[in-house]
Design an enzyme around this catalytic site. Structure first.
Site, PDB file in Angstrom:
ATOM      1  CE  LYS A  65      -4.047  -2.254   1.938  1.00 44.64           C
ATOM      2  NZ  LYS A  65      -5.105  -2.265   2.977  1.00 44.64           N
ATOM      3  CG  ASP A 101      -7.958  -0.088   3.213  1.00 43.11           C
ATOM      4  OD1 ASP A 101      -8.751  -0.865   2.648  1.00 43.11           O
ATOM      5  OD2 ASP A 101      -6.722  -0.204   3.131  1.00 43.11           O
TER       6      ASP A 101
END
Length: 274
Positions: A65, A101
């Site tokens: 990420k 997220d």
């Protein structure tokens, strides 16, 4: 049909292909979604090759990420704050990076799990890409205190420093500490480490769990069972990250297609299959 996918290592366990196929079916969008196992030293090459194949975008999972954010030509404000991306979109040769997220986690905690975050004491365990992605939206939800605990305190402190202004703007006390120096008890404990995926032991002591605390593992399925069993054995409410998975996927689908799919319906269907 338009091609999308998931980039990560590992990815075999992921339910994302099923989720996005169901989103497409319910919204009438024409797309396919594939898992792509990425070599640990070749993330950028895999992403660019996927775009060359005609890929329109991809989700990014552990451990890439931070690399995804560095690869993007443009970042959304929430991805820029996090310094991490879980969603990439390919726009005429350029890569747009976003992070869904945190929205997914907060939606699941507040709307589906019924966990009030306003003026709550929240413990976030871990300081990797998963933690970075959810920290901004957790702060925005308005807890009283948010502590980031990590084995390497410097990594947790770096997240605190990055989000200090955002925390001050929302009136949230934000601090970092080591896993064995966590101060007080918490009404919400979120495990954002990869310990569950690796089958490792629970990274914190049970004294962090306040009365009727919600213990939340961002993993789901068998990978989360160790943490959830630990939480239940100490009197806490336990929840896995399946709702977060579906909610963040719905937000990614919106980024890619401009259409918001019915996340609640798909989550109910997915839980019924597991």
């Amino acid at each position: 049909m338009d091609l999308y996918g998931l980039m990560g290592n590992p990815v075999a366990h992921s339910k994302s292909p099923w989720i996005h196929a169901r989103f497409a079916e319910l919204t009438g969008e024409q797309l396919t979604y594939e898992r792509r196992l990425v070599a640990l030293d070749a993330f950028a090459e895999h992403v660019r090759a996927f775009g060359d194949e005609g890929g329109q975008g991809c989700n990014v999972t552990v451990p890439f990420k931070f690399e995804a954010a560095a690869l993007a030509d443009e970042l959304s404000p929430r991805a820029a704050l996090a310094g991490a991306c879980n969603t990439l979109r390919f726009d005429d040769g350029r890569i747009y990076g976003d992070n869904t997220d945190g929205v997914g986690l907060v939606n699941d905690l507040v709307q589906l799990a019924g966990a009030p975050l306003v003026r709550a004491d929240v413990l976030l365990v871990g300081a990797g890409g998963a933690a970075a992605g959810v920290l901004g939206p957790l702060i925005e939800a308005g807890p009283r205190r948010l502590v980031i605990a990590n084995r390497t305190v410097d990594k947790a402190q770096a997240l605190v420093d990055r989000h200090a202004e955002w925390a001050a703007r929302h009136g949230v006390v934000l601090r970092a500490c080591a896993l064995d120096e966590i101060p007080g008890q918490f009404s919400v404990v979120v495990n954002a480490t990869a310990s569950s995926l690796a089958g490792a032991s629970v990274p914190v002591a049970a004294h962090v769990l306040g009365p009727d605390a919600l213990a939340y593992d961002m993993m789901y399925g068998p990978a989360a069972e160790g943490f959830l069993g630990w939480a239940r054995s100490h009197g806490a409410r336990a929840r896995d990250g399946l709702g977060m998975l579906v909610e963040q996927a719905a937000e990614s689908f919106l980024v890619w297609r401009g259409v918001r799919p019915p996340a609640g319906r798909v989550l109910a269907e997915l839980r019924a299959t597991l």
